[in-house]
Design an enzyme around this catalytic site. Structure first.
Site, PDB file in Angstrom:
ATOM      1  N   PRO A  11       0.795  -1.228   0.000  1.00 50.24           N
ATOM      2  CA  PRO A  11       0.000   0.000   0.000  1.00 50.24           C
ATOM      3  C   PRO A  11       0.827   1.278   0.000  1.00 50.24           C
ATOM      4  O   PRO A  11       1.871   1.362   0.642  1.00 50.24           O
ATOM      5  CB  PRO A  11      -0.830  -0.105   1.285  1.00 50.24           C
ATOM      6  CG  PRO A  11      -0.161  -1.130   2.121  1.00 50.24           C
ATOM      7  CD  PRO A  11       0.504  -2.080   1.162  1.00 50.24           C
ATOM      8  N   ASN A  12       0.300   2.230  -0.745  1.00 51.50           N
ATOM      9  CA  ASN A  12       0.836   3.593  -0.864  1.00 51.50           C
ATOM     10  C   ASN A  12       2.086   3.685  -1.740  1.00 51.50           C
ATOM     11  O   ASN A  12       2.534   4.789  -2.042  1.00 51.50           O
ATOM     12  CB  ASN A  12       1.100   4.225   0.518  1.00 51.50           C
ATOM     13  CG  ASN A  12      -0.154   4.290   1.354  1.00 51.50           C
ATOM     14  OD1 ASN A  12      -1.136   4.875   0.917  1.00 51.50           O
ATOM     15  ND2 ASN A  12      -0.168   3.663   2.526  1.00 51.50           N
ATOM     16  N   ARG A  19       5.139  10.754  -2.476  1.00 47.87           N
ATOM     17  CA  ARG A  19       4.802  10.546  -1.076  1.00 47.87           C
ATOM     18  C   ARG A  19       6.053  10.706  -0.213  1.00 47.87           C
ATOM     19  O   ARG A  19       7.031   9.994  -0.411  1.00 47.87           O
ATOM     20  CB  ARG A  19       4.286   9.104  -0.970  1.00 47.87           C
ATOM     21  CG  ARG A  19       4.215   8.549   0.399  1.00 47.87           C
ATOM     22  CD  ARG A  19       4.198   7.017   0.324  1.00 47.87           C
ATOM     23  NE  ARG A  19       3.941   6.484   1.620  1.00 47.87           N
ATOM     24  CZ  ARG A  19       4.298   5.279   2.014  1.00 47.87           C
ATOM     25  NH1 ARG A  19       4.917   4.459   1.182  1.00 47.87           N
ATOM     26  NH2 ARG A  19       4.027   4.876   3.220  1.00 47.87           N
ATOM     27  N   TYR A  24      11.286   8.657   1.189  1.00 45.76           N
ATOM     28  CA  TYR A  24      11.281   7.617   0.155  1.00 45.76           C
ATOM     29  C   TYR A  24      11.944   8.042  -1.160  1.00 45.76           C
ATOM     30  O   TYR A  24      12.081   7.211  -2.057  1.00 45.76           O
ATOM     31  CB  TYR A  24       9.841   7.160  -0.102  1.00 45.76           C
ATOM     32  CG  TYR A  24       9.183   6.572   1.127  1.00 45.76           C
ATOM     33  CD1 TYR A  24       9.649   5.387   1.684  1.00 45.76           C
ATOM     34  CD2 TYR A  24       8.118   7.215   1.757  1.00 45.76           C
ATOM     35  CE1 TYR A  24       9.066   4.852   2.825  1.00 45.76           C
ATOM     36  CE2 TYR A  24       7.527   6.689   2.902  1.00 45.76           C
ATOM     37  CZ  TYR A  24       8.009   5.512   3.425  1.00 45.76           C
ATOM     38  OH  TYR A  24       7.438   4.981   4.556  1.00 45.76           O
ATOM     39  N   ASN A  75       8.093  -5.675  -1.236  1.00 42.40           N
ATOM     40  CA  ASN A  75       8.042  -4.574  -0.276  1.00 42.40           C
ATOM     41  C   ASN A  75       6.593  -4.510   0.194  1.00 42.40           C
ATOM     42  O   ASN A  75       5.747  -3.917  -0.486  1.00 42.40           O
ATOM     43  CB  ASN A  75       8.467  -3.252  -0.920  1.00 42.40           C
ATOM     44  CG  ASN A  75       8.469  -2.118   0.096  1.00 42.40           C
ATOM     45  OD1 ASN A  75       7.945  -2.274   1.207  1.00 42.40           O
ATOM     46  ND2 ASN A  75       9.045  -0.986  -0.266  1.00 42.40           N
ATOM     47  N   ALA A  78       3.321  -1.022   4.706  1.00 45.82           N
ATOM     48  CA  ALA A  78       2.799  -1.076   6.083  1.00 45.82           C
ATOM     49  C   ALA A  78       2.319  -2.477   6.474  1.00 45.82           C
ATOM     50  O   ALA A  78       2.304  -2.816   7.667  1.00 45.82           O
ATOM     51  CB  ALA A  78       1.673  -0.064   6.247  1.00 45.82           C
ATOM     52  N   GLU A  99      12.930  -9.463   1.015  1.00 44.76           N
ATOM     53  CA  GLU A  99      12.093  -8.357   1.498  1.00 44.76           C
ATOM     54  C   GLU A  99      12.879  -7.061   1.326  1.00 44.76           C
ATOM     55  O   GLU A  99      14.049  -6.985   1.701  1.00 44.76           O
ATOM     56  CB  GLU A  99      11.782  -8.608   2.981  1.00 44.76           C
ATOM     57  CG  GLU A  99      10.991  -7.512   3.657  1.00 44.76           C
ATOM     58  CD  GLU A  99      10.757  -7.816   5.151  1.00 44.76           C
ATOM     59  OE1 GLU A  99      11.185  -8.892   5.643  1.00 44.76           O
ATOM     60  OE2 GLU A  99      10.170  -6.954   5.823  1.00 44.76           O
ATOM     61  N   HIS A 101      12.821  -2.811   1.907  1.00 44.88           N
ATOM     62  CA  HIS A 101      12.250  -1.551   2.413  1.00 44.88           C
ATOM     63  C   HIS A 101      13.135  -0.422   1.912  1.00 44.88           C
ATOM     64  O   HIS A 101      14.365  -0.484   2.056  1.00 44.88           O
ATOM     65  CB  HIS A 101      12.189  -1.536   3.940  1.00 44.88           C
ATOM     66  CG  HIS A 101      11.298  -2.604   4.475  1.00 44.88           C
ATOM     67  ND1 HIS A 101       9.929  -2.493   4.443  1.00 44.88           N
ATOM     68  CD2 HIS A 101      11.584  -3.811   4.998  1.00 44.88           C
ATOM     69  CE1 HIS A 101       9.409  -3.607   4.935  1.00 44.88           C
ATOM     70  NE2 HIS A 101      10.388  -4.429   5.279  1.00 44.88           N
ATOM     71  N   ARG A 108      13.461   4.089  12.316  1.00 47.90           N
ATOM     72  CA  ARG A 108      12.218   4.860  12.353  1.00 47.90           C
ATOM     73  C   ARG A 108      11.402   4.493  13.601  1.00 47.90           C
ATOM     74  O   ARG A 108      11.945   3.961  14.562  1.00 47.90           O
ATOM     75  CB  ARG A 108      11.457   4.628  11.037  1.00 47.90           C
ATOM     76  CG  ARG A 108      12.279   5.090   9.824  1.00 47.90           C
ATOM     77  CD  ARG A 108      11.521   4.916   8.532  1.00 47.90           C
ATOM     78  NE  ARG A 108      10.313   5.742   8.515  1.00 47.90           N
ATOM     79  CZ  ARG A 108       9.344   5.618   7.610  1.00 47.90           C
ATOM     80  NH1 ARG A 108       9.453   4.701   6.653  1.00 47.90           N
ATOM     81  NH2 ARG A 108       8.281   6.398   7.664  1.00 47.90           N
TER      82      ARG A 108
HETATM   83  C1  DQA Z   1       8.365   0.837   3.698  1.00 45.11           C
HETATM   84  C2  DQA Z   1       8.465   1.037   5.205  1.00 45.11           C
HETATM   85  C3  DQA Z   1       7.123   0.804   5.876  1.00 45.11           C
HETATM   86  O1  DQA Z   1       7.227   0.986   7.276  1.00 45.11           O
HETATM   87  C4  DQA Z   1       6.106   1.804   5.342  1.00 45.11           C
HETATM   88  O2  DQA Z   1       4.836   1.540   5.905  1.00 45.11           O
HETATM   89  C5  DQA Z   1       6.051   1.835   3.867  1.00 45.11           C
HETATM   90  C6  DQA Z   1       7.272   1.670   3.087  1.00 45.11           C
HETATM   91  C7  DQA Z   1       9.685   1.179   2.985  1.00 45.11           C
HETATM   92  O3  DQA Z   1       9.815   0.807   1.828  1.00 45.11           O
HETATM   93  O4  DQA Z   1      10.561   1.840   3.561  1.00 45.11           O
HETATM   94  O5  DQA Z   1       4.997   2.090   3.289  1.00 45.11           O
HETATM   95  O6  DQA Z   1       8.103  -0.552   3.453  1.00 45.11           O
END
Ligand code: DQA
Length: 146
Positions: A11-12, A19, A24, A75, A78, A99, A101, A108
């Protein structure tokens, strides 16, 4: 035959580049896809990239990867921090899972420090920005081509 790698984004991440760029960065998911596509051929891989804001759709994509995927880069965004269902889906997949991020989740908020997906991941890349995706692709290719 080229190894099919699923690159799954939660998501997002459709808003990547717009964003919170201070966290990011400015690259978009289309940029990530282009970088991975450009690299994949040299690594004897083909990529199938997806993004969804819906947990069930991400699980469905993992099920597709069960059919013809050699490896998964994910990825989960959240959902990393909340989803036993995505962990369970990944546990049905036989190939390697990396995985990614973009940010360093350990630097964080405390609620980002735990990822359910890490219990299944063969490798975790965090804090390398969008380079994490190509790093993951190189590593998967090394595993799959050996
Ligand atoms: C994320 C880190 C997560 O905590 C966050 O909710 C994201 C992006 C990252 O790529 O750094 O949406 O996965």
């Amino acid at each position: 035959m080229a190894h099919k790698i699923y690159i799954l984004n939660g998501p997002n991440l459709n808003l990547l580049g717009k964003r919170q760029p201070e966290i990011y960065g400015h690259a978009t998911l289309a940029d990530v896809q282009a970088d991975c596509k450009a690299l994949a051929g040299d690594l004897n891989c083909e990529i199938s990239m997806h993004q969804s804001n819906h947990e069930g759709e991400i699980i469905d994509m993992i099920h597709h990867a069960r059919v013809d995927g050699a490896g998964i880069i994910i990825n989960p965004a959240a959902y990393s921090h909340t989803s036993v269902a995505i962990l369970d889906a990944l546990n049905t997949f036989d190939g390697p899972v990396i995985e990614v991020h973009i940010s360093n989740i350990h630097k964080r908020e405390a609620f980002r420090h735990h990822s359910y997906v890490s219990a299944r991941a063969d490798g975790v890349i965090a804090g390398c920005g969008v380079d994490g995706y190509t790093l993951a692709l190189r590593h998967l290719a090394r595993l799959l081509n050996q």
